[in-house]
Write a protein that holds these residues in place. Structure first.
Motif, PDB file in Angstrom:
ATOM      1  N   GLU A 227       0.845  -1.188   0.000  1.00  0.00           N
ATOM      2  CA  GLU A 227       0.000   0.000   0.000  1.00  0.00           C
ATOM      3  C   GLU A 227       0.888   1.248   0.000  1.00  0.00           C
ATOM      4  N   SER A 228       0.285   2.413   0.116  1.00  0.00           N
ATOM      5  CA  SER A 228       1.048   3.658   0.124  1.00  0.00           C
ATOM      6  C   SER A 228       2.047   3.643   1.272  1.00  0.00           C
ATOM      7  N   ALA A 229       3.232   4.205   1.041  1.00  0.00           N
ATOM      8  CA  ALA A 229       4.292   4.152   2.038  1.00  0.00           C
ATOM      9  C   ALA A 229       5.022   5.484   2.136  1.00  0.00           C
ATOM     10  N   THR A 230       5.732   5.640   3.239  1.00  0.00           N
ATOM     11  CA  THR A 230       6.588   6.808   3.439  1.00  0.00           C
ATOM     12  C   THR A 230       8.021   6.326   3.577  1.00  0.00           C
ATOM     13  N   GLU A 231       8.936   7.072   2.976  1.00  0.00           N
ATOM     14  CA  GLU A 231      10.339   6.681   2.950  1.00  0.00           C
ATOM     15  C   GLU A 231      11.173   7.635   3.808  1.00  0.00           C
ATOM     16  N   LEU A 232      12.096   7.075   4.586  1.00  0.00           N
ATOM     17  CA  LEU A 232      13.085   7.881   5.296  1.00  0.00           C
ATOM     18  C   LEU A 232      14.233   8.117   4.324  1.00  0.00           C
ATOM     19  N   LYS A 233      14.277   9.308   3.769  1.00  0.00           N
ATOM     20  CA  LYS A 233      15.177   9.596   2.649  1.00  0.00           C
ATOM     21  C   LYS A 233      16.575  10.019   3.063  1.00  0.00           C
ATOM     22  N   GLY A 234      16.693  10.725   4.188  1.00  0.00           N
ATOM     23  CA  GLY A 234      18.015  11.210   4.562  1.00  0.00           C
ATOM     24  C   GLY A 234      18.069  11.641   6.006  1.00  0.00           C
ATOM     25  N   GLY A 235      19.289  11.751   6.531  1.00  0.00           N
ATOM     26  CA  GLY A 235      19.462  12.197   7.903  1.00  0.00           C
ATOM     27  C   GLY A 235      20.807  12.861   8.097  1.00  0.00           C
ATOM     28  N   GLY A 236      20.880  13.769   9.066  1.00  0.00           N
ATOM     29  CA  GLY A 236      22.131  14.449   9.362  1.00  0.00           C
ATOM     30  C   GLY A 236      22.217  14.797  10.843  1.00  0.00           C
ATOM     31  N   ILE A 237      23.445  14.807  11.390  1.00  0.00           N
ATOM     32  CA  ILE A 237      23.688  15.110  12.798  1.00  0.00           C
ATOM     33  C   ILE A 237      24.858  16.089  12.890  1.00  0.00           C
ATOM     34  N   SER A 238      24.753  17.053  13.791  1.00  0.00           N
ATOM     35  CA  SER A 238      25.845  18.010  13.973  1.00  0.00           C
ATOM     36  C   SER A 238      25.920  18.447  15.429  1.00  0.00           C
TER      37      SER A 238
END
Length: 382
Positions: A227-238
């Motif tokens: 079914e319809s989905a959501t994607e975790l596309k990117g991440g960053g930490i500083s």
């Protein structure tokens, strides 16, 4: 790490929020869109010698949902994980399923109730809680703990994404929780950071934070749902490298985390439909975020803070607010910033003050915390 593994896509396959609103994400989203708030006045008592505003579970909640031999913190985590696992249709006992626990203080409240002993030292450790949770659900894998101030939830998600893309697991359960004890509340009170009224993120008259209790779970997978989905596309930490409790003066470092997340997601500022900011309603945090938003070229993009609904839920905040944001993407809805009325940040930002409906695809979620830590993730409709 193999190049093909680096390119694996990571999908959200199930989620849950347990809060004073309700025990499911769907009901929580309904409460938020209707303008409800968990923040209430609490009179002086065991948590504080003075009245305060916060979003806390009622006593009858703990009477009903505390699991035998589990603390309140552990019971809260288990309640959230159980619902998310049931919805995901995956098995904890599968060695391809991982577990990450996110919290800032875990069982710290035990210090207030017991004499220090070797058994207390064991019980109070996050490692002990994680092992109990893993054993309760039968996880075959060794749990991972993320305790990184107020960015813990987002760091846990980024960690899960990297582990999935490295091929270590096919599914990872990411769960976070914190409960508000006298120890935690007094810490924020010592900074004079707690508002004596419901918080007002980004508002000219903001006075500080309200603390909140909640748990949230997001289950990530390399397998895309039918079914319809959501994607975790990117991440960053500083990190600001500025001050143990005061945020960056310039917002440059949060901007760096935002830039990393957007770069990994391969999205440009004009592709971001809304930004879910940390928005604690403290003077310096909100000013810093406004500067970072402008540095990122997102000053015209709608932004919000969810602290007026849930309070600051510490180790659960990044997860709770990600779940609401993802449901907002799905429903093409941007949640308003409760408590905001008059712009009052150092730089102009487009604070969402009314419920908005638009065709949405991509959301940027940020968090910042003590020690100058910052994190950002990009969620996108698959």
């Amino acid at each position: 790490m193999d190049k093909n593994e680096q390119m694996k896509r990571v999908f959200l396959i199930s989620d849950n929020i347990v809060s004073p609103f309700a025990l499911s994400s769907r009901e929580n989203f309904m409460q938020v869109t209707s303008g409800g708030s968990n923040i209430k006045r609490h009179e002086a008592g065991t948590r504080s010698s003075q009245a305060f505003y916060g979003a806390l579970f009622a006593d009858d909640f703990w009477q009903q949902y505390t699991i035998d031999s589990f603390t309140k913190f552990e019971s809260l985590l288990a309640l959230s994980i159980k619902d998310a696992l049931n919805r995901a249709g995956i098995r904890a006992v599968d060695n391809k399923t991982g577990l990450i626990i996110s919290s800032t203080k875990g069982n710290i409240s035990l210090l207030e109730e017991n004499e220090i002993s070797s058994s207390l030292k064991k019980d109070i450790s996050l490692g002990s809680s994680a092992q109990k949770i893993a054993g309760h659900f039968g996880f075959a894998s060794k749990p991972v703990i993320v305790s990184h101030a107020c960015i813990s939830g987002l760091v846990a998600l980024i960690t899960a994404k990297r582990m999935l893309q490295a091929g270590l697991y096919e599914n990872i359960v990411v769960a976070g929780a914190d409960i508000i004890s006298r120890f935690i509340l007094s810490g924020f009170q010592s900074f004079q950071a707690v508002s004596d009224e419901p918080c007002r993120p980004f508002d000219a008259a903001r006075k500080g934070i309200n603390l909140g209790e909640a748990a949230a779970t997001m289950i990530l997978s390399v397998h895309q749902p039918a079914e319809s989905a959501t994607e975790l596309k990117g991440g960053g930490i500083s990190n600001d490298a500025n001050h143990i409790s005061g945020p960056s003066r310039t917002g440059q470092e949060l901007y760096m985390a935002m830039q990393q997340a957007m770069g990994e997601a391969k999205v440009k500022p004009e592709q971001i439909d809304f930004v879910s900011l940390h928005g604690t309603a403290t003077l310096y945090n909100d000013d810093m975020e406004s500067k970072a938003v402008n540095l990122a070229g997102l000053q015209s993009v709608p932004v919000n803070s969810l602290k007026g609904y849930y309070g600051h839920t510490l180790g659960a905040a990044g997860l709770v607010e990600s779940v609401i944001s993802v449901h907002g993407l799905s429903k093409n809805t941007i949640i308003p910033t409760k408590g905001f009325a008059i712009p009052g940040t150092a730089e102009n930002i487009n604070v969402c003050s009314t419920l908005q409906h638009a065709e949405l695809k991509t959301c940027l979620k940020t968090a910042s915390g003590f020690g100058g830590c910052n994190a950002a993730v990009v969620w996108e409709k698959a």
